[in-house]
Design a protein around this motif. Structure first.
Motif, PDB file in Angstrom:
ATOM      1  N   PRO A 101     -72.655  81.113   6.203  1.00 53.30           N
ATOM      2  CA  PRO A 101     -73.964  81.748   6.362  1.00 53.30           C
ATOM      3  C   PRO A 101     -74.547  82.139   5.011  1.00 53.30           C
ATOM      4  CG  PRO A 101     -72.214  83.278   6.933  1.00 53.30           C
ATOM      5  CD  PRO A 101     -71.557  81.962   6.653  1.00 53.30           C
ATOM      6  N   GLY A 102     -75.839  82.401   5.025  1.00 55.73           N
ATOM      7  CA  GLY A 102     -76.507  82.901   3.834  1.00 55.73           C
ATOM      8  C   GLY A 102     -77.384  81.853   3.177  1.00 55.73           C
ATOM      9  N   GLY A 103     -78.162  82.327   2.240  1.00 56.25           N
ATOM     10  CA  GLY A 103     -79.014  81.440   1.473  1.00 56.25           C
ATOM     11  C   GLY A 103     -80.211  80.936   2.248  1.00 56.25           C
ATOM     12  N   ALA A 104     -80.918  80.024   1.619  1.00 53.69           N
ATOM     13  CA  ALA A 104     -82.140  79.480   2.207  1.00 53.69           C
ATOM     14  C   ALA A 104     -81.858  78.711   3.486  1.00 53.69           C
ATOM     15  CB  ALA A 104     -82.835  78.569   1.196  1.00 53.69           C
ATOM     16  N   MET A 105     -80.710  78.091   3.594  1.00 55.15           N
ATOM     17  CA  MET A 105     -80.399  77.309   4.788  1.00 55.15           C
ATOM     18  C   MET A 105     -80.295  78.189   6.033  1.00 55.15           C
ATOM     19  SD  MET A 105     -80.610  74.174   4.233  1.00 55.15           S
ATOM     20  CE  MET A 105     -80.024  73.632   5.821  1.00 55.15           C
ATOM     21  N   GLU A 106     -79.891  79.435   5.875  1.00 58.83           N
ATOM     22  CA  GLU A 106     -79.763  80.290   7.055  1.00 58.83           C
ATOM     23  C   GLU A 106     -81.108  80.500   7.729  1.00 58.83           C
ATOM     24  OE1 GLU A 106     -77.954  84.512   8.629  1.00 58.83           O
ATOM     25  OE2 GLU A 106     -77.348  83.780   6.672  1.00 58.83           O
ATOM     26  N   ARG A 111     -84.752  79.152  12.210  1.00 51.94           N
ATOM     27  CA  ARG A 111     -85.973  78.500  12.708  1.00 51.94           C
ATOM     28  C   ARG A 111     -85.617  77.405  13.718  1.00 51.94           C
ATOM     29  NH1 ARG A 111     -91.420  78.219  11.285  1.00 51.94           N
ATOM     30  NH2 ARG A 111     -92.307  76.135  11.403  1.00 51.94           N
ATOM     31  N   GLN A 112     -84.575  76.653  13.433  1.00 51.18           N
ATOM     32  CA  GLN A 112     -84.117  75.621  14.360  1.00 51.18           C
ATOM     33  C   GLN A 112     -83.735  76.244  15.703  1.00 51.18           C
ATOM     34  OE1 GLN A 112     -80.771  73.392  12.897  1.00 51.18           O
ATOM     35  NE2 GLN A 112     -80.629  72.131  14.734  1.00 51.18           N
ATOM     36  N   LEU A 113     -83.003  77.345  15.660  1.00 55.56           N
ATOM     37  CA  LEU A 113     -82.624  78.030  16.894  1.00 55.56           C
ATOM     38  C   LEU A 113     -83.860  78.516  17.643  1.00 55.56           C
ATOM     39  CD1 LEU A 113     -80.218  79.028  18.633  1.00 55.56           C
ATOM     40  CD2 LEU A 113     -80.393  81.194  17.378  1.00 55.56           C
ATOM     41  N   VAL A 129     -85.789  84.698  26.047  1.00 53.27           N
ATOM     42  CA  VAL A 129     -84.622  83.880  25.738  1.00 53.27           C
ATOM     43  C   VAL A 129     -83.810  84.626  24.687  1.00 53.27           C
ATOM     44  CG1 VAL A 129     -83.788  81.653  24.865  1.00 53.27           C
ATOM     45  CG2 VAL A 129     -85.932  81.749  26.161  1.00 53.27           C
ATOM     46  N   HIS A 130     -82.508  84.620  24.852  1.00 53.05           N
ATOM     47  CA  HIS A 130     -81.589  85.209  23.871  1.00 53.05           C
ATOM     48  C   HIS A 130     -80.922  84.074  23.108  1.00 53.05           C
ATOM     49  CE1 HIS A 130     -81.903  89.220  25.697  1.00 53.05           C
ATOM     50  NE2 HIS A 130     -82.112  88.519  26.794  1.00 53.05           N
ATOM     51  N   GLY A 131     -80.436  84.371  21.933  1.00 52.35           N
ATOM     52  CA  GLY A 131     -79.808  83.312  21.161  1.00 52.35           C
ATOM     53  C   GLY A 131     -78.806  83.832  20.166  1.00 52.35           C
ATOM     54  N   ALA A 132     -77.990  82.906  19.692  1.00 52.56           N
ATOM     55  CA  ALA A 132     -77.035  83.213  18.633  1.00 52.56           C
ATOM     56  C   ALA A 132     -76.875  81.999  17.746  1.00 52.56           C
ATOM     57  CB  ALA A 132     -75.681  83.636  19.203  1.00 52.56           C
ATOM     58  N   LEU A 133     -76.889  82.261  16.467  1.00 51.45           N
ATOM     59  CA  LEU A 133     -76.627  81.273  15.444  1.00 51.45           C
ATOM     60  C   LEU A 133     -75.193  81.521  14.998  1.00 51.45           C
ATOM     61  CD1 LEU A 133     -77.704  79.110  13.536  1.00 51.45           C
ATOM     62  CD2 LEU A 133     -78.663  80.939  12.131  1.00 51.45           C
ATOM     63  N   TRP A 134     -74.280  80.633  15.398  1.00 50.44           N
ATOM     64  CA  TRP A 134     -72.854  80.818  15.139  1.00 50.44           C
ATOM     65  C   TRP A 134     -72.422  80.048  13.902  1.00 50.44           C
ATOM     66  CZ3 TRP A 134     -69.872  84.289  17.324  1.00 50.44           C
ATOM     67  CH2 TRP A 134     -70.212  84.782  18.589  1.00 50.44           C
ATOM     68  N   TYR A 135     -71.799  80.745  12.967  1.00 48.84           N
ATOM     69  CA  TYR A 135     -71.162  80.111  11.815  1.00 48.84           C
ATOM     70  C   TYR A 135     -69.680  80.047  12.147  1.00 48.84           C
ATOM     71  CZ  TYR A 135     -75.576  80.260   9.475  1.00 48.84           C
ATOM     72  OH  TYR A 135     -76.891  80.042   9.154  1.00 48.84           O
ATOM     73  N   VAL A 136     -69.267  78.872  12.615  1.00 49.63           N
ATOM     74  CA  VAL A 136     -67.959  78.687  13.227  1.00 49.63           C
ATOM     75  C   VAL A 136     -66.820  79.039  12.273  1.00 49.63           C
ATOM     76  CG1 VAL A 136     -66.428  76.995  14.313  1.00 49.63           C
ATOM     77  CG2 VAL A 136     -68.881  76.998  14.839  1.00 49.63           C
ATOM     78  N   GLY A 137     -66.898  78.598  11.040  1.00 46.78           N
ATOM     79  CA  GLY A 137     -65.809  78.831  10.094  1.00 46.78           C
ATOM     80  C   GLY A 137     -65.514  80.301   9.851  1.00 46.78           C
TER      81      GLY A 137
END
Length: 179
Positions: A101-106, A111-113, A129-137
């Motif tokens: 996670p972090g940085g510009a990509m987050e 936005r994608q989510l 709608v509820h959502g979660a952006l999961w950083y699996v590692g």
């Protein structure tokens, strides 16, 4: 990282959710074809985040394709990593990332989510709608909730993005964004 993400998404898409399924680590290493060094982190994530939520879900769709036409004419297509309804009837969209996670990509991931949430709301007639952006590692998540006003704001932002594309080329071909 890209190959790890493809393998992880494929495993999460086919993950057995019902009772009496195979032992998780054996399934990941065997039928899911996850390399040995990726089995444990993925298994820990699944045990901590995925199974507790999706085990009690009343509906689960994984890698669900969508095509969303915006009011201004733009079309967005992609696949929602996980769309599910909890026991209280709330709908959730999840996006799995295999980067840190972090940085510009987050913000791009968020936005994608949001696009996933907008697509789910449009398809299902939802006002929330509820959502979660999961950083699996890392097993970390960023949670979201969109109400009718927030969804309308997302739609307006996407329409504006498509309008800017039209300003670059006054007679553009139809634009389809692939997420």
């Amino acid at each position: 990282a890209t190959a790890r993400g493809r393998r992880g998404h494929a495993a999460l898409e086919r993950l057995p959710l019902g009772p009496g399924g195979p032992a998780l680590r054996d399934w990941l290493a065997g039928p899911a074809a996850v390399p040995d060094d990726e089995v444990e982190p993925l298994a820990e994530f699944i045990e901590r985040a995925v199974l507790p939520a999706l085990g009690g879900a009343t509906r689960v769709e994984r890698e669900l394709p969508f095509r969303l036409r915006l009011p201004g004419g733009g079309i967005v297509s992609g696949a929602i990593d996980c769309l599910w309804r909890d026991g209280e009837g709330r709908w959730h969209v999840w996006d799995y990332k295999f980067t840190d996670p972090g940085g510009a990509m987050e913000e791009s991931h968020a936005r994608q989510l949001g696009v996933y949430a907008l697509a789910a709301a449009a398809a299902l007639g939802l006002d929330e709608v509820h959502g979660a952006l999961w950083y699996v590692g890392t097993g970390s998540a960023r949670s979201f909730a969109w109400d009718r006003e927030a969804l309308a704001g997302l739609e307006a932002e996407l329409d504006a993005d498509f309008a800017r594309i039209g300003e670059i080329d006054p007679e553009p071909d139809p634009v389809i964004l692939q997420l």
